[in-house]
Design an enzyme around this catalytic site. Structure first.
Site, PDB file in Angstrom:
ATOM      1  N   ASP A  67     -43.133  -0.549 -31.787  1.00  0.00           N
ATOM      2  CA  ASP A  67     -43.231  -0.851 -30.359  1.00  0.00           C
ATOM      3  C   ASP A  67     -43.567   0.393 -29.551  1.00  0.00           C
ATOM      4  OD1 ASP A  67     -40.795   0.352 -30.838  1.00  0.00           O
ATOM      5  OD2 ASP A  67     -39.582  -1.357 -30.236  1.00  0.00           O
ATOM      6  N   ASN A 136     -27.731  -5.879 -28.187  1.00  0.00           N
ATOM      7  CA  ASN A 136     -27.861  -7.292 -27.799  1.00  0.00           C
ATOM      8  C   ASN A 136     -28.545  -8.123 -28.889  1.00  0.00           C
ATOM      9  OD1 ASN A 136     -30.451  -6.364 -27.643  1.00  0.00           O
ATOM     10  ND2 ASN A 136     -30.810  -6.933 -25.500  1.00  0.00           N
ATOM     11  N   HIS A 138     -31.478  -7.360 -30.430  1.00  0.00           N
ATOM     12  CA  HIS A 138     -32.939  -7.296 -30.516  1.00  0.00           C
ATOM     13  C   HIS A 138     -33.397  -6.462 -31.706  1.00  0.00           C
ATOM     14  CE1 HIS A 138     -33.161  -3.522 -27.699  1.00  0.00           C
ATOM     15  NE2 HIS A 138     -33.427  -3.124 -28.915  1.00  0.00           N
ATOM     16  N   GLU A 143     -36.670  -9.210 -27.418  1.00  0.00           N
ATOM     17  CA  GLU A 143     -35.415  -9.548 -26.756  1.00  0.00           C
ATOM     18  C   GLU A 143     -35.058 -11.023 -27.003  1.00  0.00           C
ATOM     19  OE1 GLU A 143     -33.752  -7.179 -25.752  1.00  0.00           O
ATOM     20  OE2 GLU A 143     -34.825  -5.767 -24.469  1.00  0.00           O
TER      21      GLU A 143
HETATM   22  C1  GLP Z   1     -34.806   0.493 -29.061  1.00  0.00           C
HETATM   23  C2  GLP Z   1     -35.890   0.323 -30.115  1.00  0.00           C
HETATM   24  C3  GLP Z   1     -35.390  -0.486 -31.282  1.00  0.00           C
HETATM   25  C4  GLP Z   1     -34.066   0.061 -31.766  1.00  0.00           C
HETATM   26  C5  GLP Z   1     -33.051  -0.019 -30.659  1.00  0.00           C
HETATM   27  C6  GLP Z   1     -31.698   0.475 -31.059  1.00  0.00           C
HETATM   28  O1  GLP Z   1     -34.676  -0.610 -28.259  1.00  0.00           O
HETATM   29  N1  GLP Z   1     -37.069  -0.278 -29.573  1.00  0.00           N
HETATM   30  O2  GLP Z   1     -36.353  -0.458 -32.318  1.00  0.00           O
HETATM   31  O3  GLP Z   1     -33.615  -0.661 -32.880  1.00  0.00           O
HETATM   32  O4  GLP Z   1     -33.535   0.791 -29.599  1.00  0.00           O
HETATM   33  O5  GLP Z   1     -31.691   1.866 -30.987  1.00  0.00           O
HETATM   34  P1  GLP Z   1     -30.556   2.801 -31.552  1.00  0.00           P
HETATM   35  O6  GLP Z   1     -30.751   2.855 -33.003  1.00  0.00           O
HETATM   36  O7  GLP Z   1     -30.828   4.122 -30.876  1.00  0.00           O
HETATM   37  O8  GLP Z   1     -29.257   2.225 -31.140  1.00  0.00           O
END
Ligand code: GLP
Length: 256
Positions: A67, A136, A138, A143
């Protein structure tokens, strides 16, 4: 779905690294799906160590990011183009020309999204997709209510996601509202999925993703539909499983 809770939290990253490394060793031209966020950082750091020690090489591999934000320049330090370049491409020694990031600056962003999926297909598909999970539920920036058949597209970030990611910006108001993200349908086409999570803040999302029900309200529950998905979490992230006693592997040796 295979669920592994290593006895040693540090092994979350190591076991996930073993999975990715075995794919690349079997196929040096492997196509890797690259996630950002804190969760996979251990994987990239351990892969970088193995590259430095000559155990593995990404010189012939390709990478597709999950992304990107829409509305910030590529050179912004928190664009995923910058993050992937800094944390993955350089330390792992990928050839930059074989790294693709969804184009959040394209004039015709829908066309860019369609072409991104075409690019993945032209590369032969993703061999192994690395994933984190949002608090959440995702994955990527898919989302709640994302369709399980969605393709790479523009999406709107949930308020919770913008708050969670504010730590990378001056404050929440600076976090972009939109993103371009591989769809759940795109992600499900990867040949293997490796999801990692650490910490109690992820426990509810992980339990809902793994134990169901399968629901677009919990996009990570889409992994239940995949034939080769492995979820590797520490005990804190696995603390809300109802069925951990007989459904999870409590690994103390490498996952094959
Ligand atoms: C962002 C990214 C996701 C990732 C999420 C959780 O939203 N787009 O790919 O999984 O963060 O991040 P973290 O691992 O820092 O908690």
């Amino acid at each position: 779905m295979e669920v592994v809770i290593p006895k040693n939290p540090a092994d979350v990253g190591r076991l996930a690294t073993d999975k990715v490394a075995s794919v690349v060793r079997a196929r040096p031209k492997a196509v890797i799906g690259l996630a950002t966020g804190s969760s996979p950082a251990f994987i990239y750091a351990e892969l970088a160590r193995r590259v430095r020690d000559g155990e593995i090489s990404f010189a012939e591999a390709s990478g597709f990011a999950l992304d990107e934000y829409v509305g910030i320049p590529f050179e912004h330090p928190q664009s995923y183009a910058s993050v992937i370049s800094r944390e993955v491409v350089e330390p792992l020694g990928f050839e930059p020309a074989r790294i693709w990031i969804p184009d959040g600056r394209a004039d015709d962003i829908d066309k860019a999204a369609t072409e991104y999926d075409e690019g993945i297909a032209a590369a032969g598909g993703i061999d192994v997709q690395i994933l984190g999970i949002g608090a959440n539920g995702h994955i990527g920036f898919n989302e709640s209510t994302s369709s399980f058949s969605s393709r790479t597209r523009v999406n709107t970030l949930a308020p919770r996601t913008r708050e969670d990611n504010a730590r990378f910006f001056v404050d929440t108001s600076q976090v972009p509202i939109h993103c371009i993200v591989q769809g759940l349908g795109t992600i499900l086409e990867a040949r293997q999925l490796v999801l990692v999570a650490q910490g109690s803040a992820k426990a509810e999302a992980i339990a809902r993703a793994v134990e169901g029900p399968v629901s677009s309200m919990v996009p990570a529950s889409a992994l239940q539909l995949h034939p080769h998905a492995i979820v590797i979490v520490d005990e804190a992230a696995g603390s809300q499983f109802l069925l951990a006693d007989y459904c999870c592997t409590f690994a103390n040796k490498p996952v094959r």
